[in-house]
Design an enzyme around this catalytic site. Structure first.
Site, PDB file in Angstrom:
ATOM      1  N   TRP A 101       0.829  -1.220   0.000  1.00 29.88           N
ATOM      2  CA  TRP A 101       0.000   0.000   0.000  1.00 29.88           C
ATOM      3  C   TRP A 101       0.850   1.250   0.000  1.00 29.88           C
ATOM      4  O   TRP A 101       0.464   2.276  -0.568  1.00 29.88           O
ATOM      5  CB  TRP A 101      -0.997  -0.016   1.155  1.00 29.88           C
ATOM      6  CG  TRP A 101      -2.008  -1.110   1.005  1.00 29.88           C
ATOM      7  CD1 TRP A 101      -2.211  -2.160   1.854  1.00 29.88           C
ATOM      8  CD2 TRP A 101      -2.945  -1.288  -0.075  1.00 29.88           C
ATOM      9  NE1 TRP A 101      -3.212  -2.971   1.366  1.00 29.88           N
ATOM     10  CE2 TRP A 101      -3.668  -2.461   0.193  1.00 29.88           C
ATOM     11  CE3 TRP A 101      -3.224  -0.577  -1.245  1.00 29.88           C
ATOM     12  CZ2 TRP A 101      -4.666  -2.937  -0.662  1.00 29.88           C
ATOM     13  CZ3 TRP A 101      -4.216  -1.044  -2.101  1.00 29.88           C
ATOM     14  CH2 TRP A 101      -4.922  -2.210  -1.802  1.00 29.88           C
ATOM     15  N   ASP A 171      -1.658   6.463   6.273  1.00 29.48           N
ATOM     16  CA  ASP A 171      -2.700   5.549   5.809  1.00 29.48           C
ATOM     17  C   ASP A 171      -3.037   4.625   6.973  1.00 29.48           C
ATOM     18  O   ASP A 171      -2.261   3.746   7.334  1.00 29.48           O
ATOM     19  CB  ASP A 171      -2.179   4.751   4.607  1.00 29.48           C
ATOM     20  CG  ASP A 171      -3.213   3.782   4.053  1.00 29.48           C
ATOM     21  OD1 ASP A 171      -4.274   3.605   4.673  1.00 29.48           O
ATOM     22  OD2 ASP A 171      -2.940   3.188   2.985  1.00 29.48           O
ATOM     23  N   LYS A 195     -12.538  -1.748   6.844  1.00 32.76           N
ATOM     24  CA  LYS A 195     -11.820  -2.660   7.734  1.00 32.76           C
ATOM     25  C   LYS A 195     -12.250  -2.464   9.184  1.00 32.76           C
ATOM     26  O   LYS A 195     -12.654  -3.400   9.835  1.00 32.76           O
ATOM     27  CB  LYS A 195     -10.328  -2.475   7.561  1.00 32.76           C
ATOM     28  CG  LYS A 195      -9.878  -3.160   6.280  1.00 32.76           C
ATOM     29  CD  LYS A 195      -8.743  -2.522   5.582  1.00 32.76           C
ATOM     30  CE  LYS A 195      -8.574  -3.170   4.210  1.00 32.76           C
ATOM     31  NZ  LYS A 195      -7.768  -2.378   3.303  1.00 32.76           N
TER      32      LYS A 195
HETATM   33  C1  LIG Z   1      -7.241  -1.964   2.180  1.00 32.25           C
HETATM   34  C2  LIG Z   1      -6.180  -0.944   2.192  1.00 32.25           C
HETATM   35  C3  LIG Z   1      -6.050   0.012   1.163  1.00 32.25           C
HETATM   36  C4  LIG Z   1      -6.933   0.021  -0.046  1.00 32.25           C
HETATM   37  O1  LIG Z   1      -8.141   0.555   0.251  1.00 32.25           O
HETATM   38  P1  LIG Z   1      -9.258   0.823  -0.865  1.00 32.25           P
HETATM   39  O2  LIG Z   1     -10.350   1.374  -0.036  1.00 32.25           O
HETATM   40  O3  LIG Z   1      -9.566  -0.477  -1.511  1.00 32.25           O
HETATM   41  O4  LIG Z   1      -8.703   1.803  -1.822  1.00 32.25           O
HETATM   42  C5  LIG Z   1      -5.070   0.966   1.295  1.00 32.25           C
HETATM   43  N1  LIG Z   1      -4.235   0.991   2.347  1.00 32.25           N
HETATM   44  C6  LIG Z   1      -4.319   0.075   3.327  1.00 32.25           C
HETATM   45  C7  LIG Z   1      -3.379   0.149   4.480  1.00 32.25           C
HETATM   46  C8  LIG Z   1      -5.287  -0.911   3.284  1.00 32.25           C
HETATM   47  O5  LIG Z   1      -5.366  -1.825   4.268  1.00 32.25           O
END
Ligand SMILES: *Cc1c(COP(=O)(O)O)cnc(C)c1O
Length: 366
Positions: A101, A171, A195
């Site tokens: 990511w 993030d 999540k």
């Molecule tokens: C799942 C995830 C993403 C991607 O998220 P989307 O909503 O599918 O764009 C980005 N960064 C992290 C850390 C993730 O766990």
């Protein structure tokens, strides 16, 4: 209803209390005779949903007044573009490469400016967090991007990098609301909801107010301009209404169980239960450096691909869902997000123990 133990990396399990409430209100929200799905996004009822969700999130994370909350769409992935577009004044950002990511964010930002890799753990397939105490940071960096919890690899930052005063953009898609944090240490925090917060479709951005600016990259789509969304209370266009409503319910649930300190204790207990077993097991073992173990995404393996897959198939038959590791790393993964009760982790560990005994018996016979 069949019994399922969902350990998926996302979209993930929701708190069952929240699902029941939403179910009760599904056709008739608050005596309106309408579903939340059918409410106008500028109606009084929906205003209340947004304002309460925002206030509850502020309370949970103790967000200082000079930080603003935006409910957006497009997932964390759209933020990989929105952040450089809105924040790159000097067109220069730094990245700590701790996995897929972070890499995706780095590649996206590359389209808008110069990106510097400040540290990386790619040399050991992202099984640790690189030392970030003495980074080479040029004076004109606009911000430093980190992925705080690496969903795929199962590592997390135990302390924030020393950024010499540069803003941290984090993030937090897979760790937001899992424990208390000091929001003031960040310039911007973002997370997809699916999540730890709610259904897919909502992306939360928490941003320090001076970073909400007008003088951004002219090519920025209007819906992606933070200032437009802020000025319109996250309703520059139609927001993901139902998702925001569900996130709001999750925030209230978190408040009811005692807030993020209480949540952290439960999450710690859940993670310890499975890590303790992995450390003593003769069949399974964890795949990352102990020091950097994630509390939400537990990655492990038997060391043999066929055996891992056998375990996934066998576990499915008794109700366990989502234990297959990400396709980039293989192996196994259990995601222990907020909504997963401690008892479900107990069930998983018990099942793994039984599986191990059975496996040992089988191999001894041969
Ligand atoms: C799942 C995830 C993403 C991607 O998220 P989307 O909503 O599918 O764009 C980005 N960064 C992290 C850390 C993730 O766990």
């Amino acid at each position: 209803m069949s019994m399922t133990y969902n350990f998926s990396s996302g979209p993930a399990m929701m708190p069952s209390e929240v699902m029941k409430e939403a179910n009760q209100e599904f056709l008739d929200f608050s005596g309106s005779g309408m579903s939340v799905m059918e409410l106008n996004h500028r109606s009084i009822l929906f205003n209340k949903i947004v304002d309460e969700a925002k206030a509850d999130l502020k309370e949970l994370l103790e967000i200082p007044d000079n930080y603003k909350v935006l409910f957006l769409q497009g997932g964390a992935s759209l933020q990989f573009a929105a952040i450089p577009m809105n924040l790159m004044k000097n067109r220069k950002a730094g990245f700590i490469m701790t996995g897929h990511w972070a890499k995706r964010a780095y590649e996206e930002a590359q389209k808008y400016g110069e990106v510097n890799e400040l540290a990386s753990s790619a040399d050991k397939n992202y099984t640790y967090i690189p030392n970030c105490s003495n980074l080479l940071i040029s004076d004109d960096l606009d911000y430093i991007h980190i992925c705080e919890n690496n969903t795929i690899y199962g590592t997390r930052f135990m302390q924030l990098p020393n950024t010499l005063g540069k803003d941290i953009v984090s993030d937090m898609s897979s760790c937001i609301l899992s424990e208390p944090i000091d929001v003031a240490r960040y310039g911007l925090i973002f997370a997809g909801a699916q999540k730890n917060m709610g259904p897919a479709g909502v992306t939360i951005v928490i941003i320090r107010e001076d970073l909400i600016r007008d003088d951004i990259m002219p090519c920025t789509p209007s819906v992606m301009k933070y200032k437009n969304q802020f000025d319109n209370n996250s309703r520059f266009n139609t927001p993901p209404c139902y998702g925001i409503y569900m996130c709001g319910k999750v925030f209230k649930w978190l408040k009811r169980i005692g807030g993020l300190s209480a949540m952290k204790e439960i999450n710690k207990k859940k993670a310890e239960l499975i890590y303790n077993y992995l450390d003593e097991s003769k069949l399974f073992h964890g795949t990352v450096d102990r020091e950097f173990r994630s509390r939400t995404n537990i990655t492990f393996t038997t060391g043999k691909n066929e055996l891992d897959m056998e375990f996934v198939e066998a576990s499915k038959k008794v109700g366990f869902v989502g234990l297959k590791g990400h396709r980039f790393v293989g192996g196994l993964r259990a995601s222990l997000y907020n909504a997963i009760p401690y008892e479900n982790v107990e069930k998983l560990v018990k099942y793994m123990k039984g599986y191990e005994v059975e496996y040992m018996r089988r191999t001894l016979k041969k």
